[in-house]
Design a protein around this motif. Structure first.
Motif, mmCIF file in Angstrom:
data_model
loop_
_atom_site.group_PDB
_atom_site.id
_atom_site.type_symbol
_atom_site.label_atom_id
_atom_site.label_comp_id
_atom_site.label_asym_id
_atom_site.label_seq_id
_atom_site.Cartn_x
_atom_site.Cartn_y
_atom_site.Cartn_z
ATOM 1 N N THR A 124 35.407 22.448 -37.982
ATOM 2 C CA THR A 124 34.958 23.196 -39.152
ATOM 3 C C THR A 124 34.023 22.363 -40.015
ATOM 4 O OG1 THR A 124 37.110 22.539 -40.054
ATOM 5 C CG2 THR A 124 36.872 24.819 -39.348
ATOM 6 N N HIS A 149 43.826 25.887 -35.122
ATOM 7 C CA HIS A 149 43.866 25.609 -36.565
ATOM 8 C C HIS A 149 44.395 24.193 -36.814
ATOM 9 C CE1 HIS A 149 42.927 29.731 -36.822
ATOM 10 N NE2 HIS A 149 44.137 30.223 -36.934
ATOM 11 N N VAL A 185 41.590 30.383 -42.676
ATOM 12 C CA VAL A 185 40.821 31.070 -41.636
ATOM 13 C C VAL A 185 40.956 32.581 -41.787
ATOM 14 C CG1 VAL A 185 40.505 31.372 -39.147
ATOM 15 C CG2 VAL A 185 41.098 29.124 -40.063
#
Length: 624
Positions: free
Chosen positions: A441, A285, A295
């Motif tokens: 992402t 993350h 998430v």
């Protein structure tokens, strides 16, 4: 840390993408059916592995890295102190960036050369030698970000009054997010140096083992790609045969893959514990610059939608195929009356470029460069890395795309996907080696958007309801594979890594976790037959970049919402879109999405993206 390292991804920073599953065509023997398939020209990086330029740059990297450490170490705080010379800090950052560029060029070349033929001992040796030398040189750079992060916040903030330092503000603020997790210099150096013989070595073992596997099918002895491709054959007997061949070979190598997985999971746990990460996915993350709660909201939304997405679709597909339940080898079977015509390379190229051009001539122009300048390697070859990726290399060069093109519609979509990455990487390159890289992402946003443009362009040309149905079904399956399957992969990884913290896992234990998670995600309409418990072994993401996989679902759901904004926008969308891609890694996802009125931290955001898939399934149900 930015200091160039290859311990996580075998030299491919953020480029591992979905394996390409296309129908078997016998590899190179059928290349003539597809037209001339391009092979990349790596001379824009180096003329060859034994070239004087490679040898010279390896020596220069070592010498300049050592000089950088001697002249800059211990001085950074002084540059920012009252009366200090901020210009010297700016000069140091530029020197550091140039060294990252040099090391990145060397490692990119070695990685790409190796990926073209991973079973070639000479290429493997070259890759290993370059990796060791690059790691040794970059050891002398480790101090820089660590030392910069120890400078007082107020001094750094005051330093941004200088225009030169302000240019690097996004990068400096970004690396300071790592500050709570950095260790003492000597420990960081130990971790870095041992990465070559630790995680990097296990990554390489996985790659070379997987590339060397063969699968005995009724069609003969095949490699991984060709065998996976048979899972999309219209003949159920061939699909079953391929599935059993996969299980047989995976089972024969289960001890090796279990050892690799256990070792890398423990290696990650040790690093996480030393750095102070609590959750098994926290380091991912942080690397993705996305908040854990964002998430978690995505995962909750997708797992909660299993019944109305994958469960519902596979039950419908079973009816289409005249089955009570699908066996796992039927999941990607083509629908009845699907056009099995192979798409030539020229047609695939035109399809993607036309779709890109319909969105923006500039986007098509950038993508066309990949074709004109041999930046794509498309043929299937024995020993070639499976799947597909777009490698950004370094800003002073350009990206390279690897495919295993076999002429299916899904291969066209893969081309669109990787060119989306390529366009993004070209546009972000002016940000420089420190600020061009994009979190995973957001990197998936451009690729999935390229897919969506291509799909919508192809759908508009569907001449009959049956053809539209088949195209919609293929798109739904791709989206389920991108969203549901990848989130299921993420859940599998979480359960595996959490269980590994309690002790080493047996092959049977890993297989049970795999079956539980896959059963939950695929639903009651899919029967997981004997042998499927071994299928976790071939997923490269689990090995190279743990917890990478949720980036696909993030990107797909984001693009669904982004495309809806595009369809409703009257003017200006393209300019905002290119601004987003040009930003590279200089902005947080909240800043990048704000111009489009989107907010990934809002749980409702994910429901919008999933709603697009659900509505496509609604339309398909109406066609039954």
């Amino acid at each position: 840390m930015t200091a160039f390292s290859t311990d996580a991804a075998t030299g491919f920073p953020g480029v591992f993408h979905k394996p390409v599953h296309s129908p078997d065509d016998g590899g190179a023997a059928a290349a003539g059916d597809l037209g001339a398939l391009p092979e990349w020209d790596l001379t824009d990086l180096y003329d060859g592995p034994q070239s004087d330029a490679v040898k010279g740059d390896l020596k220069r990297a070592k010498d300049e890295a050592e000089t950088f450490e001697k002249t800059r170490k211990g001085r950074l705080a002084g540059y920012l102190a009252p009366g200090g010379d901020i210009g010297q800090l700016v000069a140091a950052i530029r020197e550091y960036e140039e060294l990252q560029e040099l090391l990145g060029r060397l490692m990119s070349y070695a990685s790409l050369l190796y990926s073209g033929q991973t079973t070639d001992p000479a290429r493997a040796k070259f890759y290993g030698d370059v990796q060791e030398k690059v790691t040794a040189a970059s050891v002398h750079l480790l101090f820089f970000e660590l030392e910069l992060n120890r400078v007082d916040d107020a001094a750094v903030e005051a330093g941004f009054a200088d225009a030169g330092l302000a240019h690097y503000r996004p990068w400096i603020e970004d690396i300071r997010k790592e500050k709570p997790y950095q260790l003492e210099d000597d420990i960081e150096r130990l971790f870095h140096e041992k990465s070559v013989t630790g995680a990097g070595a296990w990554n390489r073992l996985f790659d070379e083992t997987m590339a060397g596997l063969s699968f005995q099918t009724e069609a003969g002895e095949l490699g991984l790609e060709a065998t996976l491709n048979l899972l999309q054959d219209p003949d159920e007997a061939k699909r079953k045969d391929a599935a059993e061949a996969l299980a047989q070979t995976f089972s024969e190598n289960l001890r090796t893959f279990t050892l690799i997985t256990n070792t890398l999971s423990k290696d990650k746990e040790i690093s996480d514990r030393w750095r102070g990460f609590g959750d098994v996915a926290d380091s991912r993350h942080l690397a993705n610059r996305v908040e854990p709660e964002v998430v978690a909201a995505l995962v909750d939304a997708v797992t909660g939608a299993y019944p109305k997405l994958s469960h519902r679709y596979y039950a419908m597909k079973a009816r289409w195929l005249g089955m009570d339940r699908l066996a796992h080898w039927d999941r990607n079977a083509p629908l009845p009356n699907t056009d099995r015509r192979k798409v030539s390379w020229d047609e695939a190229s035109k399809t993607v470029l036309d779709a890109y051009g319909g969105f923006s001539p500039k986007m098509a122009e950038i993508a066309d460069t990949f074709f004109k300048r041999n930046w794509i390697d498309a043929p299937v070859r024995p020993g070639k890395a499976p799947g597909a990726f777009s490698h950004p290399t370094v800003p002073s060069a350009h990206p390279y795309v690897l495919l295993n093109y076999q002429g299916r519609t899904r291969d066209v979509m893969t081309l669109a996907h990787e060119l989306g990455h390529g366009v993004h990487q070209v546009l972000a390159a002016p940000q420089g080696a420190l600020m061009a890289p994009t979190p995973l992402t957001l990197a998936e946003t451009a690729s999935v958007f390229g897919e969506m443009l291509t799909f919508q362009a192809m759908l508009k040309k569907a001449e009959t309801p049956q053809l539209r149905k088949i195209m919609l079904a293929q798109k739904v399956e791709d989206m389920i594979n991108t969203v549901v399957r990848q989130i299921a992969f993420y859940v599998f990884e979480r359960r595996l890594h959490e269980a590994r913290r309690e002790g080493e896992l047996t092959s049977d234990e890993i297989g049970r976790i795999w079956l539980e998670v896959q059963g939950e995600s695929l639903g009651p309409a899919v029967a997981l037959k004997e042998g499927y418990e071994t299928y976790w072994t071939y997923i490269p993401h689990f090995i190279h970049v743990p917890f990478y996989v949720y980036a696909y679902a993030f990107g797909d759901c984001l693009v669904n919402s982004l495309y809806a904004v595009y369809e409703e926008a009257e003017t200006g969308f393209q300019e905002k879109y290119f601004d987003m891609l040009k930003a590279g890694g200089t902005k947080h996802h909240s800043e990048l999405l704000a111009p489009f009125g989107l907010d990934a931290s809002d749980p409702a955001f994910w429901q919008k993206g999933l709603g697009v898939i659900s509505r496509m399934i609604d339309e398909l149900e109406g066609m039954e």
